[in-house]
Design a protein around this motif. Structure first.
Motif, mmCIF file in Angstrom:
data_model
loop_
_atom_site.group_PDB
_atom_site.id
_atom_site.type_symbol
_atom_site.label_atom_id
_atom_site.label_comp_id
_atom_site.label_asym_id
_atom_site.label_seq_id
_atom_site.Cartn_x
_atom_site.Cartn_y
_atom_site.Cartn_z
ATOM 1 N N ASP A 77 67.406 58.251 37.835
ATOM 2 C CA ASP A 77 67.229 59.698 37.849
ATOM 3 C C ASP A 77 65.745 59.975 38.029
ATOM 4 O O ASP A 77 64.926 59.536 37.210
ATOM 5 C CB ASP A 77 67.739 60.284 36.531
ATOM 6 C CG ASP A 77 67.659 61.794 36.493
ATOM 7 O OD1 ASP A 77 67.673 62.431 37.560
ATOM 8 O OD2 ASP A 77 67.571 62.341 35.372
ATOM 9 N N VAL A 78 65.392 60.668 39.106
ATOM 10 C CA VAL A 78 63.994 60.937 39.423
ATOM 11 C C VAL A 78 63.761 62.447 39.417
ATOM 12 O O VAL A 78 64.504 63.189 40.061
ATOM 13 C CB VAL A 78 63.616 60.375 40.811
ATOM 14 C CG1 VAL A 78 62.168 60.685 41.143
ATOM 15 C CG2 VAL A 78 63.885 58.883 40.883
ATOM 16 N N ASP B 33 52.599 67.665 39.465
ATOM 17 C CA ASP B 33 51.680 66.806 38.722
ATOM 18 C C ASP B 33 52.178 65.402 38.424
ATOM 19 O O ASP B 33 51.390 64.519 38.129
ATOM 20 C CB ASP B 33 51.303 67.473 37.397
ATOM 21 C CG ASP B 33 50.621 68.808 37.594
ATOM 22 O OD1 ASP B 33 49.941 68.977 38.626
ATOM 23 O OD2 ASP B 33 50.775 69.690 36.740
ATOM 24 N N GLN B 34 53.500 65.199 38.448
ATOM 25 C CA GLN B 34 54.009 63.887 38.047
ATOM 26 C C GLN B 34 55.407 63.629 38.569
ATOM 27 O O GLN B 34 56.117 64.545 38.962
ATOM 28 C CB GLN B 34 53.984 63.739 36.531
ATOM 29 C CG GLN B 34 55.004 64.595 35.804
ATOM 30 C CD GLN B 34 54.939 64.422 34.300
ATOM 31 O OE1 GLN B 34 53.885 64.151 33.755
ATOM 32 N NE2 GLN B 34 56.054 64.594 33.625
ATOM 33 N N ILE C 166 54.735 58.020 45.401
ATOM 34 C CA ILE C 166 56.045 57.651 45.938
ATOM 35 C C ILE C 166 56.105 56.138 46.176
ATOM 36 O O ILE C 166 57.121 55.498 45.895
ATOM 37 C CB ILE C 166 56.345 58.443 47.228
ATOM 38 C CG1 ILE C 166 56.524 59.920 46.881
ATOM 39 C CG2 ILE C 166 57.581 57.888 47.939
ATOM 40 C CD1 ILE C 166 56.562 60.843 48.072
ATOM 41 N N GLU C 167 55.025 55.549 46.661
ATOM 42 C CA GLU C 167 54.988 54.101 46.858
ATOM 43 C C GLU C 167 55.154 53.363 45.532
ATOM 44 O O GLU C 167 55.900 52.389 45.430
ATOM 45 C CB GLU C 167 53.685 53.687 47.536
ATOM 46 C CG GLU C 167 53.623 52.215 47.862
ATOM 47 C CD GLU C 167 52.358 51.809 48.596
ATOM 48 O OE1 GLU C 167 52.320 50.656 49.044
ATOM 49 O OE2 GLU C 167 51.416 52.618 48.690
ATOM 50 N N ILE C 168 54.467 53.849 44.492
ATOM 51 C CA ILE C 168 54.595 53.238 43.161
ATOM 52 C C ILE C 168 56.033 53.374 42.669
ATOM 53 O O ILE C 168 56.638 52.408 42.203
ATOM 54 C CB ILE C 168 53.610 53.888 42.167
ATOM 55 C CG1 ILE C 168 52.171 53.612 42.595
ATOM 56 C CG2 ILE C 168 53.866 53.391 40.746
ATOM 57 C CD1 ILE C 168 51.140 54.489 41.907
ATOM 58 N N VAL D 113 56.578 57.363 33.750
ATOM 59 C CA VAL D 113 55.944 58.545 34.330
ATOM 60 C C VAL D 113 54.772 58.099 35.187
ATOM 61 O O VAL D 113 53.981 57.258 34.786
ATOM 62 C CB VAL D 113 55.466 59.513 33.232
ATOM 63 C CG1 VAL D 113 54.688 60.680 33.820
ATOM 64 C CG2 VAL D 113 56.643 60.010 32.396
ATOM 65 N N ILE D 114 54.687 58.708 36.361
ATOM 66 C CA ILE D 114 53.556 58.477 37.271
ATOM 67 C C ILE D 114 52.912 59.831 37.489
ATOM 68 O O ILE D 114 53.534 60.740 38.028
ATOM 69 C CB ILE D 114 54.023 57.903 38.621
ATOM 70 C CG1 ILE D 114 54.877 56.649 38.404
ATOM 71 C CG2 ILE D 114 52.829 57.613 39.517
ATOM 72 C CD1 ILE D 114 55.712 56.280 39.605
#
Length: 115
Positions: free
Chosen positions: A30-31, A36-37, A5-7, A111-112
């Motif tokens: 859009d999140v 997993d990601q 979330i910080e990233i 993508v994180i």
């Protein structure tokens, strides 16, 4: 999850700053988050020069250096520099950038993933 979330928030904020400093007319984020990601799609109407697009690609398409990036992540965004994009991007798993010059339409997806 908190680190992802910080990233997400720091990279999104820096991208908004970058685009609005170049007179973006609109911007949507859009999140989609799963276990997993986190997948993010940013769309904007903005007139970018060829140099702006090259800068953006250079900032976002960097080799991963997680150890260094996590160390400096708390400081990223403190001074509002475009170079913060590069630091935060070291923690992103994939990035897509599409710019249509005729329509002044920019799409950035990233993508994180969980570590």
């Amino acid at each position: 999850m908190p680190r992802r979330i910080e990233i997400l928030t720091k990279l999104s904020a820096q991208l908004m700053r970058f685009l609005f400093s170049r007179s973006a007319e609109n911007l949507t984020i859009d999140v989609n988050s799963s276990k997993d990601q986190i997948s993010v799609l940013i769309k904007s109407t903005v007139k970018l020069t060829e140099k702006d697009v090259e800068l953006l690609e250079g900032y976002l398409r960097v080799e991963s250096h997680e150890e260094m990036a996590y160390y400096y992540l708390p400081l990223a965004g403190e001074y509002g520099s475009d170079e913060d994009l590069m630091l935060i991007s070291m923690l992103v798993n994939s990035v897509e950038i599409n710019y249509d010059k005729e329509k002044s339409s920019l799409r950035i997806g990233f993508v994180i993933r969980s570590q």
